[in-house]
Design a protein around this motif. Structure first.
Motif, PDB file in Angstrom:
ATOM      1  N   ASP A 178     -22.735   1.567  -2.879  1.00 58.12           N
ATOM      2  CA  ASP A 178     -23.044   0.381  -3.678  1.00 58.12           C
ATOM      3  C   ASP A 178     -22.666   0.603  -5.137  1.00 58.12           C
ATOM      4  OD1 ASP A 178     -23.998  -1.051  -1.489  1.00 58.12           O
ATOM      5  OD2 ASP A 178     -26.063  -0.364  -1.790  1.00 58.12           O
ATOM      6  N   ARG A 179     -22.975   1.770  -5.663  1.00 55.42           N
ATOM      7  CA  ARG A 179     -22.643   2.089  -7.060  1.00 55.42           C
ATOM      8  C   ARG A 179     -21.127   2.190  -7.239  1.00 55.42           C
ATOM      9  NH1 ARG A 179     -23.525   1.505 -12.180  1.00 55.42           N
ATOM     10  NH2 ARG A 179     -23.283   3.371 -13.424  1.00 55.42           N
ATOM     11  N   ALA A 180     -20.425   2.803  -6.296  1.00 56.04           N
ATOM     12  CA  ALA A 180     -18.965   2.916  -6.389  1.00 56.04           C
ATOM     13  C   ALA A 180     -18.324   1.532  -6.400  1.00 56.04           C
ATOM     14  CB  ALA A 180     -18.424   3.771  -5.241  1.00 56.04           C
ATOM     15  N   ARG A 181     -18.816   0.626  -5.569  1.00 59.27           N
ATOM     16  CA  ARG A 181     -18.284  -0.745  -5.558  1.00 59.27           C
ATOM     17  C   ARG A 181     -18.602  -1.460  -6.865  1.00 59.27           C
ATOM     18  NH1 ARG A 181     -18.924  -3.926   0.069  1.00 59.27           N
ATOM     19  NH2 ARG A 181     -21.126  -3.821  -0.401  1.00 59.27           N
ATOM     20  N   GLU A 182     -19.803  -1.270  -7.365  1.00 65.50           N
ATOM     21  CA  GLU A 182     -20.201  -1.892  -8.631  1.00 65.50           C
ATOM     22  C   GLU A 182     -19.317  -1.405  -9.783  1.00 65.50           C
ATOM     23  OE1 GLU A 182     -23.922  -1.008 -11.469  1.00 65.50           O
ATOM     24  OE2 GLU A 182     -24.475  -1.772  -9.489  1.00 65.50           O
ATOM     25  N   LEU A 183     -19.096  -0.110  -9.860  1.00 68.28           N
ATOM     26  CA  LEU A 183     -18.254   0.440 -10.925  1.00 68.28           C
ATOM     27  C   LEU A 183     -16.811  -0.049 -10.801  1.00 68.28           C
ATOM     28  CD1 LEU A 183     -19.597   4.109 -11.042  1.00 68.28           C
ATOM     29  CD2 LEU A 183     -19.893   2.327 -12.801  1.00 68.28           C
ATOM     30  N   HIS A 239       0.808  -1.219   0.000  1.00 68.72           N
ATOM     31  CA  HIS A 239       0.000   0.000   0.000  1.00 68.72           C
ATOM     32  C   HIS A 239       0.842   1.270   0.000  1.00 68.72           C
ATOM     33  CE1 HIS A 239      -3.243  -2.808   0.487  1.00 68.72           C
ATOM     34  NE2 HIS A 239      -4.035  -1.826   0.108  1.00 68.72           N
ATOM     35  N   ALA A 240       2.125   1.134   0.189  1.00 67.00           N
ATOM     36  CA  ALA A 240       3.020   2.286   0.028  1.00 67.00           C
ATOM     37  C   ALA A 240       3.271   2.547  -1.454  1.00 67.00           C
ATOM     38  CB  ALA A 240       4.339   2.038   0.754  1.00 67.00           C
ATOM     39  N   ALA A 241       2.885   1.595  -2.295  1.00 62.04           N
ATOM     40  CA  ALA A 241       3.117   1.724  -3.742  1.00 62.04           C
ATOM     41  C   ALA A 241       1.909   1.205  -4.522  1.00 62.04           C
ATOM     42  CB  ALA A 241       4.376   0.957  -4.124  1.00 62.04           C
ATOM     43  N   VAL A 242       0.726   1.723  -4.199  1.00 62.31           N
ATOM     44  CA  VAL A 242      -0.483   1.315  -4.922  1.00 62.31           C
ATOM     45  C   VAL A 242      -0.333   1.737  -6.380  1.00 62.31           C
ATOM     46  CG1 VAL A 242      -2.983   1.648  -5.130  1.00 62.31           C
ATOM     47  CG2 VAL A 242      -1.932   1.433  -2.864  1.00 62.31           C
ATOM     48  N   TRP A 243      -0.661   0.820  -7.271  1.00 64.44           N
ATOM     49  CA  TRP A 243      -0.516   1.072  -8.707  1.00 64.44           C
ATOM     50  C   TRP A 243      -1.231   2.369  -9.107  1.00 64.44           C
ATOM     51  CZ3 TRP A 243      -3.147  -4.227  -9.673  1.00 64.44           C
ATOM     52  CH2 TRP A 243      -2.310  -5.252  -9.233  1.00 64.44           C
ATOM     53  N   PRO A 244      -0.602   3.194  -9.912  1.00 71.53           N
ATOM     54  CA  PRO A 244      -1.260   4.437 -10.372  1.00 71.53           C
ATOM     55  C   PRO A 244      -2.593   4.166 -11.066  1.00 71.53           C
ATOM     56  CG  PRO A 244       1.074   4.497 -10.885  1.00 71.53           C
ATOM     57  CD  PRO A 244       0.786   3.105 -10.379  1.00 71.53           C
ATOM     58  N   GLU A 245      -2.679   3.089 -11.854  1.00 72.31           N
ATOM     59  CA  GLU A 245      -3.942   2.800 -12.535  1.00 72.31           C
ATOM     60  C   GLU A 245      -5.035   2.393 -11.551  1.00 72.31           C
ATOM     61  OE1 GLU A 245      -1.348  -0.967 -13.309  1.00 72.31           O
ATOM     62  OE2 GLU A 245      -1.037   1.164 -12.935  1.00 72.31           O
ATOM     63  N   MET A 246      -4.649   1.817 -10.414  1.00 72.03           N
ATOM     64  CA  MET A 246      -5.623   1.484  -9.370  1.00 72.03           C
ATOM     65  C   MET A 246      -6.125   2.769  -8.711  1.00 72.03           C
ATOM     66  SD  MET A 246      -7.292  -0.886  -7.936  1.00 72.03           S
ATOM     67  CE  MET A 246      -8.039  -1.476  -6.441  1.00 72.03           C
ATOM     68  N   GLN A 247      -5.217   3.678  -8.413  1.00 74.73           N
ATOM     69  CA  GLN A 247      -5.606   4.949  -7.808  1.00 74.73           C
ATOM     70  C   GLN A 247      -6.532   5.732  -8.734  1.00 74.73           C
ATOM     71  OE1 GLN A 247      -2.444   7.207  -5.874  1.00 74.73           O
ATOM     72  NE2 GLN A 247      -1.168   5.370  -5.908  1.00 74.73           N
ATOM     73  N   GLU A 248      -6.221   5.725 -10.028  1.00 77.88           N
ATOM     74  CA  GLU A 248      -7.039   6.438 -11.005  1.00 77.88           C
ATOM     75  C   GLU A 248      -8.428   5.821 -11.081  1.00 77.88           C
ATOM     76  OE1 GLU A 248      -9.156   7.373 -14.437  1.00 77.88           O
ATOM     77  OE2 GLU A 248      -8.196   5.413 -14.272  1.00 77.88           O
ATOM     78  N   ALA A 249      -8.504   4.500 -11.083  1.00 78.96           N
ATOM     79  CA  ALA A 249      -9.800   3.806 -11.152  1.00 78.96           C
ATOM     80  C   ALA A 249     -10.646   4.112  -9.916  1.00 78.96           C
ATOM     81  CB  ALA A 249      -9.595   2.308 -11.312  1.00 78.96           C
ATOM     82  N   LEU A 250     -10.034   4.112  -8.746  1.00 81.99           N
ATOM     83  CA  LEU A 250     -10.772   4.445  -7.525  1.00 81.99           C
ATOM     84  C   LEU A 250     -11.368   5.847  -7.620  1.00 81.99           C
ATOM     85  CD1 LEU A 250      -8.321   2.904  -4.920  1.00 81.99           C
ATOM     86  CD2 LEU A 250     -10.733   2.246  -5.187  1.00 81.99           C
ATOM     87  N   SER A 251     -10.567   6.802  -8.036  1.00 80.52           N
ATOM     88  CA  SER A 251     -11.057   8.182  -8.163  1.00 80.52           C
ATOM     89  C   SER A 251     -12.173   8.274  -9.193  1.00 80.52           C
ATOM     90  CB  SER A 251      -9.917   9.118  -8.554  1.00 80.52           C
ATOM     91  OG  SER A 251      -8.978   9.209  -7.520  1.00 80.52           O
ATOM     92  N   ARG A 252     -11.968   7.650 -10.338  1.00 80.46           N
ATOM     93  CA  ARG A 252     -12.939   7.717 -11.435  1.00 80.46           C
ATOM     94  C   ARG A 252     -14.274   7.073 -11.059  1.00 80.46           C
ATOM     95  NH1 ARG A 252     -12.946   3.776 -14.826  1.00 80.46           N
ATOM     96  NH2 ARG A 252     -10.710   3.412 -14.649  1.00 80.46           N
TER      97      ARG A 252
END
Length: 106
Positions: A61-66, A22-35
């Protein structure tokens, strides 16, 4: 805006590796969470493995689904599943059970 808090249990023998990941969460994971609507997302980890998560979102619920529909999340969930106790075959995201908020000081 919903404030969501949840608990999970990291295996005690995996706590340090969990911290490193978690000190190096993938940038694409961080972007997906925000999006997908995960805002002000924080994880807190106690030495015994108790994990407290907090986030704000319009609709949890919608955030988890997306998020579940993203390829990067499927990869992340596969890699993280072995860190947790008592998932009963579920992905870590599916095991998130929001706690009931009983007080909030605005």
């Amino acid at each position: 805006m919903q404030r969501v808090c949840f608990l999970l249990k990291v295996r005690q023998d995996r706590v340090e590796e969990y911290r490193r990941r978690h000190a190096a969460v993938w940038p694409e994971m961080q972007e997906a969470l925000s999006r997908t609507g995960w805002h002000n997302y924080s994880l807190f980890l106690r030495e015994d493995g108790l994990l407290v998560g907090y986030l704000e979102t319009e609709d949890f619920d919608r955030a988890r689904e997306l998020m579940a529909a993203t390829v990067v999340n499927a990869r992340w969930q596969r890699e993280m599943a072995h860190f947790f106790e008592q998932l009963d075959g579920s992905a870590p995201d599916a095991a998130m059970r929001p706690l009931t908020e009983v007080f909030h000081l605005a």
